[in-house]
Scaffold this active site. Structure first.
Site, short mmCIF file in Angstrom:
data_model
loop_
_atom_site.label_atom_id
_atom_site.label_comp_id
_atom_site.label_asym_id
_atom_site.label_seq_id
_atom_site.Cartn_x
_atom_site.Cartn_y
_atom_site.Cartn_z
N LYS A 122 3.52 41.38 75.91
CA LYS A 122 3.19 42.39 77.35
C LYS A 122 2.02 41.94 78.32
O LYS A 122 1.16 41.17 78.18
CB LYS A 122 2.72 43.48 76.75
CG LYS A 122 2.95 44.47 77.56
CD LYS A 122 4.77 44.82 78.46
CE LYS A 122 4.35 46.16 78.49
NZ LYS A 122 6.07 46.33 78.15
P1 NAD Z 1 6.89 54.38 86.59
O1 NAD Z 1 5.78 53.73 86.53
O2 NAD Z 1 8.65 53.67 87.07
O3 NAD Z 1 7.06 55.98 85.98
C1 NAD Z 1 6.14 56.19 85.12
C2 NAD Z 1 6.10 58.21 85.57
O4 NAD Z 1 5.29 58.78 84.39
C3 NAD Z 1 5.93 58.50 87.39
O5 NAD Z 1 6.87 59.39 87.26
C4 NAD Z 1 4.79 59.08 86.96
O6 NAD Z 1 3.65 59.47 87.86
C5 NAD Z 1 4.60 59.54 85.00
N1 NAD Z 1 2.91 59.80 84.15
C6 NAD Z 1 2.13 58.44 84.52
N2 NAD Z 1 1.75 59.48 83.66
C7 NAD Z 1 2.50 60.34 83.66
C8 NAD Z 1 1.30 61.91 82.41
N3 NAD Z 1 -0.18 61.71 82.02
N4 NAD Z 1 2.46 62.47 82.54
C9 NAD Z 1 3.17 62.84 83.06
N5 NAD Z 1 3.87 62.19 83.60
C10 NAD Z 1 3.04 61.20 83.87
O7 NAD Z 1 6.98 53.61 84.70
P2 NAD Z 1 8.77 53.23 84.17
O8 NAD Z 1 9.33 51.55 84.92
O9 NAD Z 1 9.27 54.41 84.17
O10 NAD Z 1 7.98 52.97 82.46
C11 NAD Z 1 7.80 54.55 81.63
C12 NAD Z 1 7.92 54.31 80.25
O11 NAD Z 1 8.43 53.73 79.89
C13 NAD Z 1 6.65 53.53 80.68
O12 NAD Z 1 6.18 53.77 78.95
C14 NAD Z 1 7.23 52.12 79.51
O13 NAD Z 1 6.62 51.30 79.25
C15 NAD Z 1 8.20 52.33 79.04
N6 NAD Z 1 10.06 51.66 79.52
C16 NAD Z 1 9.71 51.05 80.82
C17 NAD Z 1 11.28 49.73 80.49
C18 NAD Z 1 11.68 49.60 82.24
O14 NAD Z 1 12.68 49.04 82.45
N7 NAD Z 1 11.20 50.41 83.17
C19 NAD Z 1 11.93 49.83 79.90
C20 NAD Z 1 11.03 50.00 78.64
C21 NAD Z 1 10.49 50.73 78.13
#
Ligand code: NAD
Length: 424
Positions: free
Chosen positions: A114
Site C-alpha cells: 500500500k
Molecule cells: P473515494 O475517495 O472514491 O470515496 C470516499 C468516499 O467516502 C467519499 O464519498 C467521501 O466523501 C466519503 N468520506 C470520506 N470521509 C468520510 C467520513 N468521515 N464519513 C463519511 N463519508 C466519508 O474512495 P473509494 O475508492 O470509494 O474508497 C473507499 C474505501 O474503500 C476505502 O476504505 C478504500 O480503501 C476502500 N477500497 C477501495 C477500493 C477501490 O477499488 N477504489 C478497493 C478496495 C477497497
C-alpha cells in the site's frame, strides 16, 4: 471548497494493531509456528519519501509519502495509493497487510502493498497533483515494477493519477510499461469493468450473504456510508438487483429516505455538485453516525476505517454488515457484533472485487489483449463466489466469525507457500 470533516468516534486502536489482533487469532487457530508467524507479521519493505513539489503560487511544499510492501510470497505486491491528510505509516502498514490477506482469500497470485501521501487532494489543483504523483513515482521507481510492485487507485486517487504514474515510470525506464499500474483509464490499457469492480464485488458478496440468511433482495433495505467509487457503485448495483437503499452519505453528511433513495438522481447530483452530496434534496439530512445505527437490514461502510467501534456497535440494527471500506470495524467492536448475531462479510473478502479485476487488467496488459466486459464480470463473480463459499465453510468448520475465517483461509495459504519457498 471547505469541508466539514465529521469527527469519527475512534476506538484508539491503530489500524495496524486492529489487523494484528485478527491475524493473531487466525495464527493461533492454525497453530502457526513462531518462525512463520514472525515472517508473516513483519512488512518486507517500508519506504518513506519526502516529495518537494512546486505549487501553483510558486512556493515549494514538501509532502511525506509512504510505500509499504508487506509481502511478496504469493507474487508481486499489489496495493493502492491513498491521498489523504490522515495517511500515516501505521495505517499504510495495516492496509499493506490487508492486501496480502485479500489477494490470498480470493486466490490470486499477488502479495500485498500500500502507498499513501499525506495531502488534501480536494485543495490541490490538477497540476499540483500531477507534479506530486510524478515526484512520488520518481522516488519509488526502484520499488515499483510489473513483476515487483503494482500500485492502483485508492481513497483520493483515480485513473488520472494512475495515468501519470504509468507515464512517469515508462519514461524513467525507457519503455512503455502498461502493467506497472492498474486502474488506468480505458484508452491506455485499463480493463473494462475495473471502475465498478469493487462495488460489484460488494454487491456479489451481499447477494451471497442474503442467500445464506434465506433473504430475498426485494425484502431488504440498506444503508451505505461513503458515496465515492465504492459506495456509489455499490448503491447503483444493489438498487439494480432490487434492494432498497434507505441511506447514503459522504464527507459532507448523510441522507435518509425510508421509501428508498433514487440512486441515479443522487449520482447525477454529486457529479454536478463538485463531487459531493451536500444539499441533496431527495432525502432528509442525518449525521453519518445516525446512518450507522439506522433502521435497515444491511449496513455497508464504504468510506474509511474505524467507523464501527465499541461505542456504536451495540446500537447497530442491521443483521448483515458488508465491508466495502478497508478496516471500517475496529477489533474492539468485533465481539459486540458477533454476540449480537450480526453476519459480517469482512473487508478482505467483500471488497476484493477491485483487486480481482486489477489482476485481470494486469493479465490483459501482459498478454496485450483486451477481454470483453461480460468475461471480466463473469470471472469476477466466479472468483468472489468461490472465495465467499470457502470462507463461509471455514467459519462453520472452526466455529469463528466470518472475519476470522477469512484470515484463516488467507494466512494458511501464505504460510503454506512460505514453507515451500523457504530460503531462510
Ligand atoms: P473515494 O475517495 O472514491 O470515496 C470516499 C468516499 O467516502 C467519499 O464519498 C467521501 O466523501 C466519503 N468520506 C470520506 N470521509 C468520510 C467520513 N468521515 N464519513 C463519511 N463519508 C466519508 O474512495 P473509494 O475508492 O470509494 O474508497 C473507499 C474505501 O474503500 C476505502 O476504505 C478504500 O480503501 C476502500 N477500497 C477501495 C477500493 C477501490 O477499488 N477504489 C478497493 C478496495 C477497497
Amino acid at each position: 471548497m471547505a469541508y466539514k470533516e465529521p469527527a469519527p468516534i475512534k476506538d484508539h486502536m491503530n489500524p495496524f494493531e486492529s489487523m494484528m489482533s485478527r491475524f493473531n487469532i487466525a495464527a493461533d487457530k492454525l497453530g502457526l509456528s513462531e518462525e512463520i508467524y514472525n515472517v508473516l507479521k513483519t512488512p518486507y519493505r517500508t519506504v518513506i519519501v519526502s516529495l518537494p513539489v512546486t505549487m501553483d503560487d510558486g512556493s515549494i511544499k514538501v509532502f511525506e509519502g509512504f510505500r509499504v510492501v508487506h509481502s511478496n510470497i504469493l507474487g508481486p505486491s499489489k496495493g493502492g495509493i491513498r491521498y489523504d491528510m490522515d495517511v500515516n505509516l501505521d495505517e499504510v502498514k495495516a492496509l499493506a497487510a490487508w492486501m496480502t490477506w485479500k489477494s490470498a482469500v480470493v486466490d490470486i497470485p499477488y502479495g500485498g502493498a500500500k502507498g499513501g501521501i499525506k495531502c488534501n487532494p480536494r485543495l490541490m489543483s490538477s497540476g499540483e497533483k500531477e507534479r506530486l504523483t510524478r515526484a512520488y513515482t520518481q522516488h519509488l521507481v526502484d520499488v515499483f515494477g510489473p513483476e515487483k510492485d503494482i500500485p492502483a487507485p485508492d481513497m483520493g486517487t483515480s485513473p488520472v493519477e494512475m495515468a501519470w504514474l504509468m507515464d512517469e515510470y515508462s519514461k524513467m525506464t525507457g519503455r512503455t510499461q502498461h502493467a506497472v499500474v492498474t486502474g488506468k483509464p480505458l484508452v491506455m490499457g485499463g480493463s473494462l469493468g475495473r471502475t465498478e469492480a469493487t462495488g460489484r464485488g460488494v454487491m456479489i458478496s451481499t447477494l451471497n450473504a442474503l442467500n445464506r440468511l434465506g433473504l430475498q433482495p426485494s425484502q431488504v433495505s440498506c444503508a451505505v456510508q461513503g458515496f465515492g467509487n465504492v459506495g456509489s457503485w455499490t448503491c447503483k448495483l444493489l438498487h439494480e438487483v432490487g434492494i432498497k437503499i434507505r441511506a447514503i452519505s459522504d464527507v459532507t453528511g448523510a441522507y435518509w429516505n425510508e421509501y428508498g433513495i433514487d440512486i441515479d438522481a443522487a449520482i447525477k447530483y454529486r457529479d454536478s455538485n463538485n463531487g459531493t452530496l451536500e444539499g441533496f434534496g431527495g432525502a432528509t439530512p442525518i449525521s453519518n453516525e445516525e446512518l450507522l445505527t439506522s433502521d435497515v437490514d444491511i449496513l455497508i461502510p464504504a468510506a474509511k476505517e474505524d467507523v464501527i467501534t465499541s461505542k456504536n456497535a451495540g446500537d447497530i440494527k442491521a443483521k448483515l454488515i458488508v465491508e466495502g471500506a478497508n478496516g471500517p470495524t475496529s477489533a474492539k467492536a468485533d465481539s459486540i457484533i458477533h454476540d449480537k448475531g450480526i453476519l459480517v462479510v469482512p473487508d478482505i473478502l467483500a471488497n476484493a472485487g477491485g483487486v480481482t479485476v486489477s489482476y485481470f487488467e494486469w493479465v490483459q496488459n501482459r498478454v496485450g489483449y483486451r477481454w470483453p466486459l461480460e468475461m471480466v464480470n463473469k470471472r469476477c463473480e466466479e472468483i468472489m463466489t468461490t472465495a465467499f463459499n470457502k470462507v463461509y465453510d471455514t467459519m462453520l468448520k472452526y466455529d469463528v466469525s466470518m472475519r476470522i475465517a477469512a484470515y484463516i483461509v488467507a494466512v494458511d495459504k501464505v504460510a503454506q507457500t512460505l514453507k515451500y519457498r523457504g530460503g531462510f
